[in-house]
Scaffold this active site. Structure first.
Site, PDB file in Angstrom:
ATOM      1  CG  ASP A 259     -11.252  68.133  56.324  1.00 31.90           C
ATOM      2  OD1 ASP A 259     -11.110  67.236  57.165  1.00 31.90           O
ATOM      3  OD2 ASP A 259     -12.123  69.006  56.376  1.00 31.90           O
TER       4      ASP A 259
ATOM      5  CE  LYS B  52      -4.467  67.817  59.945  1.00 36.46           C
ATOM      6  NZ  LYS B  52      -5.417  68.575  59.136  1.00 36.46           N
TER       7      LYS B  52
ATOM      8  N   GLY C 211     -10.251  63.946  61.688  1.00 35.31           N
ATOM      9  CA  GLY C 211     -10.558  62.783  60.877  1.00 35.31           C
ATOM     10  C   GLY C 211      -9.367  62.471  60.006  1.00 35.31           C
ATOM     11  CG  HIS C 212      -5.812  62.629  61.081  1.00 37.51           C
ATOM     12  ND1 HIS C 212      -4.812  62.919  61.961  1.00 37.51           N
ATOM     13  CD2 HIS C 212      -6.389  63.809  60.789  1.00 37.51           C
ATOM     14  CE1 HIS C 212      -4.801  64.222  62.203  1.00 37.51           C
ATOM     15  NE2 HIS C 212      -5.749  64.780  61.500  1.00 37.51           N
ATOM     16  CB  THR C 213      -8.538  58.811  55.728  1.00 35.83           C
ATOM     17  OG1 THR C 213      -9.752  59.373  56.199  1.00 35.83           O
ATOM     18  CG2 THR C 213      -8.823  57.515  55.004  1.00 35.83           C
TER      19      THR C 213
ATOM     20  CB  THR D 232     -17.115  67.789  64.880  1.00 34.74           C
ATOM     21  OG1 THR D 232     -16.551  68.091  66.161  1.00 34.74           O
ATOM     22  CG2 THR D 232     -16.184  68.250  63.784  1.00 34.74           C
TER      23      THR D 232
ATOM     24  CD  GLN E 108      -9.107  69.987  64.856  1.00 31.56           C
ATOM     25  OE1 GLN E 108      -8.363  70.385  65.722  1.00 31.56           O
ATOM     26  NE2 GLN E 108      -9.656  68.794  64.904  1.00 31.56           N
TER      27      GLN E 108
ATOM     28  CB  VAL F 207     -15.456  63.653  62.110  1.00 35.00           C
ATOM     29  CG1 VAL F 207     -16.260  63.675  63.394  1.00 35.00           C
ATOM     30  CG2 VAL F 207     -13.990  63.383  62.439  1.00 35.00           C
ATOM     31  CB  THR F 208     -19.654  65.463  60.418  1.00 35.34           C
ATOM     32  OG1 THR F 208     -18.986  66.148  59.359  1.00 35.34           O
ATOM     33  CG2 THR F 208     -19.129  65.969  61.751  1.00 35.34           C
TER      34      THR F 208
ATOM     35  CE  LYS G 187     -21.801  68.469  47.573  1.00 37.89           C
ATOM     36  NZ  LYS G 187     -22.892  68.857  46.748  1.00 37.89           N
TER      37      LYS G 187
ATOM     38  CB  THR H  30       0.868  61.715  43.276  1.00 36.21           C
ATOM     39  OG1 THR H  30       1.645  60.556  43.603  1.00 36.21           O
ATOM     40  CG2 THR H  30       1.778  62.903  43.021  1.00 36.21           C
TER      41      THR H  30
HETATM   42  P1  IMP Z   1     -15.369  71.861  66.610  1.00 38.76           P
HETATM   43  O1  IMP Z   1     -13.888  71.627  66.525  1.00 38.76           O
HETATM   44  O2  IMP Z   1     -16.160  70.579  66.628  1.00 38.76           O
HETATM   45  O3  IMP Z   1     -15.744  72.800  67.716  1.00 38.76           O
HETATM   46  O4  IMP Z   1     -15.816  72.598  65.249  1.00 38.76           O
HETATM   47  C1  IMP Z   1     -15.437  73.929  64.957  1.00 38.76           C
HETATM   48  C2  IMP Z   1     -15.118  74.100  63.475  1.00 38.76           C
HETATM   49  O5  IMP Z   1     -13.959  73.364  63.146  1.00 38.76           O
HETATM   50  C3  IMP Z   1     -16.217  73.594  62.536  1.00 38.76           C
HETATM   51  O6  IMP Z   1     -16.232  74.423  61.385  1.00 38.76           O
HETATM   52  C4  IMP Z   1     -15.734  72.203  62.145  1.00 38.76           C
HETATM   53  O7  IMP Z   1     -16.264  71.785  60.914  1.00 38.76           O
HETATM   54  C5  IMP Z   1     -14.244  72.458  62.079  1.00 38.76           C
HETATM   55  N1  IMP Z   1     -13.441  71.244  62.306  1.00 38.76           N
HETATM   56  C6  IMP Z   1     -13.195  70.631  63.476  1.00 38.76           C
HETATM   57  N2  IMP Z   1     -12.388  69.573  63.288  1.00 38.76           N
HETATM   58  C7  IMP Z   1     -12.100  69.526  61.984  1.00 38.76           C
HETATM   59  C8  IMP Z   1     -11.266  68.679  61.185  1.00 38.76           C
HETATM   60  O8  IMP Z   1     -10.598  67.756  61.660  1.00 38.76           O
HETATM   61  N3  IMP Z   1     -11.227  68.966  59.856  1.00 38.76           N
HETATM   62  C9  IMP Z   1     -11.899  70.010  59.326  1.00 38.76           C
HETATM   63  N4  IMP Z   1     -12.668  70.833  60.025  1.00 38.76           N
HETATM   64  C10 IMP Z   1     -12.768  70.596  61.352  1.00 38.76           C
END
Ligand code: IMP
Length: 429
Positions: free
Chosen positions: A13, A16, A40-42, A129, A223, A299-300, A303, A413
């Site tokens: 987050d 990227k 989750g790429h915006t 996730t 990630q 994605v989820t 917060k 920015t």
């Molecule tokens: P998983 O990748 O769904 O197995 O989640 C494992 C950990 O990685 C959890 O803490 C998620 O919140 C975190 N995570 C997975 N994908 C992302 C991402 O794209 N951004 C931030 N955290 C992520």
């Protein structure tokens, strides 16, 4: 160095999506090499916002986009994302999009297991996730995965399906869950197979050709390094290697192909899910960072936890991932703070540490040592040159650069593509 590898240098987050989109418009191919639809790429282009979880960001600009073998692919999530983007006017076809035929699949049984485990873990849950990422990678290394190429041979898949079901049924029984509906699984795979197969190919071969032609390749990490299964805050990590080296193994190109490693770094720190977070702020300041930075998971929708910039962690990420230069994002979220803090070291059991330890309990116990700097009142949002930045903001960037021992290549920015200060062009390096 014609190629660029983009990775997150914190817990994901970092922003990227925007940087990758900006670079993708100048690349000839964009490759995802790890993770799955947990990313989750915006991307904001003009008035349109695109939210991508699985597809490489290059798809929005029509750049050749490739899902490498290091990714775990949910075929139904793929179809839904392609349909969503197509409805937004994006063209996606086998000409501009390819999937590695040796890519392992995420199946409904993986999502089930992800959910069952998290529910059973109670307070010790990872906070995944819930997309089945971990269980799918386990089956890959357990050598019982169903892969994209298997979809072309469904009639001879019985022994593989049996092995997979035997494994999962034993686990499901432990959770008091019904066995896998084998026939339904096969029927679902049969239905989705032609859709996936239209994009499937040995992508290493396509990439080899692209590379030989002198094209610029952009490797798009998902990630962040602190979620890397080896180097992250284990066990509170994702199940893939998120470091830059994975770009080579996860795409079928050698290590010499990764080029300039651009680490994306947020001007403060956030994390979703459980696990240690030394500079986390459970106070008004943390709340303010979250609100100003719109820190909710793409994605989820969860917060995100927020805190001050942790230079120790980022220095470590940059070293581990061989980062050539960083892109600093969301600086404007710090606008208006009277003072800003940077973590420069930790205290653990009376000792000063200049690195983040490997043991989970020590990671949870380290206390941050802060350096406090004067803030800036003016806005940095939308700045496109150093001259647009307040002097204190420049000082902050310089201090970050010094502490992480890695130069700044870009400063972003705002979410807009053009609101970027370019210090060093990764593609021209
Ligand atoms: P998983 O990748 O769904 O197995 O989640 C494992 C950990 O990685 C959890 O803490 C998620 O919140 C975190 N995570 C997975 N994908 C992302 C991402 O794209 N951004 C931030 N955290 C992520």
């Amino acid at each position: 160095m014609a190629n660029v590898t983009v990775i997150g240098a914190q817990w994901g987050d970092e922003g990227k999506g925007k940087i990758v989109d900006w670079l993708a418009s100048r690349a000839d191919a964009v490759v995802r090499f790890q993770g799955g639809h947990n990313a989750g790429h915006t991307l904001v282009v003009g008035d349109v916002t695109y939210k991508l979880s699985l597809l490489p960001s290059g798809i929005v600009t029509g750049t050749l986009s490739i899902i490498g073998n290091g990714v775990v692919l949910d075929p139904w999530a793929l179809k839904a994302e392609v349909e969503k983007l197509t409805a937004q006017g994006v063209t996606i076809n086998p000409e501009n999009f390819a999937i590695a035929d040796n890519c392992p699949l995420i199946l409904p049984l993986h999502r089930d297991l992800d959910g069952l485990r998290e529910a059973a873990a109670g307070a010790g849950k990872i906070g995944t996730t819930g997309r089945g990422i971990g269980p799918a990678y386990e089956d890959k290394v357990g050598r019982r995965a169903i892969r994209v190429c298997d979809l072309a041979h469904l009639d001879s898949l019985d022994p593989q399906i049996d092995r997979l079901c035997a494994h999962h049924n034993a686990l499901r029984a432990g959770f008091g869950e019904d066995p896998v509906n084998r026939e339904q699984l096969l029927a679902d795979l049969r239905e989705i197979a032609p859709y996936v197969l239209q994009f499937a190919q040995p992508v290493w071969k396509r990439l080899k050709k692209v590379r030989k032609a002198g094209a610029k390749i952009l490797f798009e990490g998902a990630q962040g390094v602190l979620l890397d299964v080896d180097h992250g805050t284990y066990p509170f990590v994702t199940s893939s290697n998120t470091v830059s080296g994975t770009a080579a193994s996860g795409s079928g190109l050698g290590p010499s192909s990764t080029g300039f490693v651009l680490g994306i770094v947020k001007a403060y720190t956030t994390r979703v899910g459980s696990g240690p977070f030394p500079t986390e702020l459970n106070d008004e300041t943390g709340q303010k960072l979250g609100e100003r930075g719109h820190e909710f998971g793409t994605v989820t929708g969860r917060k995100r936890r927020c805190g001050w910039f942790d230079a120790v962690l980022v220095r470590q990420s940059c070293a581990i991932s061989g980062v050539t230069g960083i892109a600093l994002t969301k600086l404007d979220v710090l606008d208006g703070f009277e003072t800003v803090k940077i973590c420069t070291g930790y205290r653990l059991d009376g000792k000063i540490m200049d690195y983040f330890p490997s043991h989970a309990q020590e990671q949870a116990r380290v206390e941050p040592i802060y350096e406090e700097m004067e803030g800036w009142r003016e806005t940095t949002a939308g700045a496109r040159s150093w001259a647009d930045l307040p002097a204190q903001a420049i000082k902050y960037i310089q201090r970050v650069q010094e502490l992480i021992e890695t130069p700044v290549a870009l400063v972003s920015t705002s979410p807009e593509r053009e609101d970027t200060i370019l210090v060093r062009d990764p593609f021209m390096d």
